[in-house]
Design a protein around this motif. Structure first.
Motif, short mmCIF file in Angstrom:
data_model
loop_
_atom_site.label_atom_id
_atom_site.label_comp_id
_atom_site.label_asym_id
_atom_site.label_seq_id
_atom_site.Cartn_x
_atom_site.Cartn_y
_atom_site.Cartn_z
N GLY A 102 0.83 -1.20 0.00
CA GLY A 102 0.00 0.00 0.00
C GLY A 102 0.86 1.25 0.00
O GLY A 102 1.72 1.42 -0.86
N ASP A 103 0.65 2.12 1.00
CA ASP A 103 1.41 3.37 1.11
C ASP A 103 2.73 3.21 1.86
O ASP A 103 3.42 4.18 2.10
CB ASP A 103 0.57 4.42 1.86
N TYR A 104 3.05 1.97 2.25
CA TYR A 104 4.23 1.73 3.07
C TYR A 104 5.35 1.08 2.26
O TYR A 104 5.12 0.22 1.43
CB TYR A 104 3.88 0.83 4.26
N VAL A 105 6.57 1.54 2.57
CA VAL A 105 7.78 0.98 1.96
C VAL A 105 8.71 0.62 3.11
O VAL A 105 8.95 1.44 4.00
CB VAL A 105 8.46 2.01 1.03
N VAL A 106 9.20 -0.61 3.10
CA VAL A 106 10.09 -1.09 4.16
C VAL A 106 11.43 -1.45 3.54
O VAL A 106 11.49 -2.05 2.46
CB VAL A 106 9.49 -2.33 4.86
N VAL A 107 12.49 -1.08 4.23
CA VAL A 107 13.83 -1.40 3.76
C VAL A 107 14.72 -1.76 4.96
O VAL A 107 14.64 -1.13 6.01
CB VAL A 107 14.44 -0.23 2.94
N ARG A 108 15.49 -2.81 4.80
CA ARG A 108 16.50 -3.22 5.79
C ARG A 108 17.83 -2.72 5.26
O ARG A 108 18.18 -2.97 4.10
CB ARG A 108 16.50 -4.74 5.93
N TRP A 109 18.59 -2.00 6.11
CA TRP A 109 19.84 -1.40 5.65
C TRP A 109 21.01 -1.80 6.55
O TRP A 109 20.83 -2.31 7.64
CB TRP A 109 19.72 0.13 5.61
N VAL A 110 22.18 -1.55 6.03
CA VAL A 110 23.42 -1.70 6.79
C VAL A 110 24.22 -0.42 6.62
O VAL A 110 24.21 0.18 5.54
CB VAL A 110 24.24 -2.95 6.35
N ALA A 111 24.85 0.02 7.70
CA ALA A 111 25.69 1.22 7.66
C ALA A 111 27.09 0.83 8.10
O ALA A 111 27.27 0.08 9.06
CB ALA A 111 25.13 2.30 8.57
N GLY B 280 19.67 -1.69 10.48
CA GLY B 280 18.39 -1.15 10.89
C GLY B 280 17.32 -1.40 9.85
O GLY B 280 17.60 -1.88 8.74
N THR B 281 16.10 -1.09 10.24
CA THR B 281 14.95 -1.22 9.35
C THR B 281 14.18 0.08 9.36
O THR B 281 13.90 0.63 10.44
CB THR B 281 14.04 -2.37 9.81
N ASP B 282 13.86 0.59 8.19
CA ASP B 282 13.06 1.80 8.05
C ASP B 282 11.71 1.43 7.47
O ASP B 282 11.64 0.65 6.51
CB ASP B 282 13.73 2.80 7.10
N ILE B 283 10.67 1.99 8.05
CA ILE B 283 9.33 1.90 7.47
C ILE B 283 8.95 3.32 7.09
O ILE B 283 9.00 4.24 7.92
CB ILE B 283 8.30 1.33 8.48
N LEU B 284 8.63 3.50 5.83
CA LEU B 284 8.28 4.81 5.31
C LEU B 284 6.83 4.79 4.84
O LEU B 284 6.43 3.89 4.11
CB LEU B 284 9.18 5.16 4.12
N ARG B 285 6.05 5.77 5.28
CA ARG B 285 4.71 5.93 4.72
C ARG B 285 4.80 7.05 3.71
O ARG B 285 5.31 8.13 3.98
CB ARG B 285 3.66 6.26 5.79
N VAL B 286 4.31 6.77 2.51
CA VAL B 286 4.48 7.67 1.38
C VAL B 286 3.12 8.20 0.93
O VAL B 286 2.15 7.45 0.85
CB VAL B 286 5.16 6.93 0.21
N ALA B 287 3.07 9.50 0.67
CA ALA B 287 1.89 10.15 0.07
C ALA B 287 2.38 11.19 -0.91
O ALA B 287 3.31 11.96 -0.59
CB ALA B 287 1.02 10.78 1.15
N ASP B 288 1.81 11.21 -2.09
CA ASP B 288 2.21 12.17 -3.12
C ASP B 288 3.72 12.13 -3.38
O ASP B 288 4.36 13.17 -3.52
CB ASP B 288 1.77 13.59 -2.75
#
Length: 155
Positions: free
Chosen positions: A91-100, A123-131
């Motif tokens: 849906g409006d959510y994008v999830v990404v697992r990252w390494v730094a 870490g893991t980022d959850i992003l809610r996206v609109a427009d």
């Protein structure tokens, strides 16, 4: 029939948009602050366990996110973020697992690690996206792992 011609597929528009957004998101975290106005909503909200004990609600909008990223990079200016898993789109959510990865430059109160210490954390980022902009951001970073590498609180 040739296997290569039958196995080609195209990305869905939602997946393509999410992949592009995540690439720009990683560029922001890698120090490209100019991209922030394009991908961060002025109404962005952050949800994160902050080192000062806060919940991230004080970080808002484009300038708040740029400040947050700048602060995160202050201990290791060569910090490089890359995607391990994702993006996962729902849906409006994008999830990404990252390494730094990077090298500690000193300056963390209570840290016993010498400047130049190599660090790697996830870490893991959850992003809610609109427009096509990030309007909400949940961060789950392995701060314990990072603090352990920096020997924070170690005798």
């Amino acid at each position: 029939m040739d296997n290569a011609s039958t196995s080609t597929s195209t990305m869905s528009p939602a997946r393509e948009a999410a992949t592009n957004l995540v690439s720009q998101w990683m560029a922001l975290w890698n120090g490209d602050y100019a991209i922030a106005e394009k991908i961060i909503s002025e109404h962005n909200r952050v949800h994160a366990a902050m080192l000062d004990g806060g919940d991230g609600s004080a970080v808002g909008g484009v300038s708040g996110m740029v400040g947050f990223v700048t602060q995160g990079r202050s201990l290791a200016s060569d910090l490089t973020f890359s995607v391990e898993v994702g993006p996962i789109v729902e849906g409006d959510y994008v999830v990404v697992r990252w390494v730094a990865t990077g090298h500690y430059e000193g300056g963390m109160p209570g840290a016993g690690a010498p400047a130049g210490t190599a660090v790697t954390f996830h870490g893991t980022d959850i992003l809610r996206v609109a427009d096509a902009q990030i309007v909400e951001y949940w961060l789950n970073g392995d701060t314990l792992d990072l603090m352990t590498q920096l020997q924070v609180g170690a005798p």
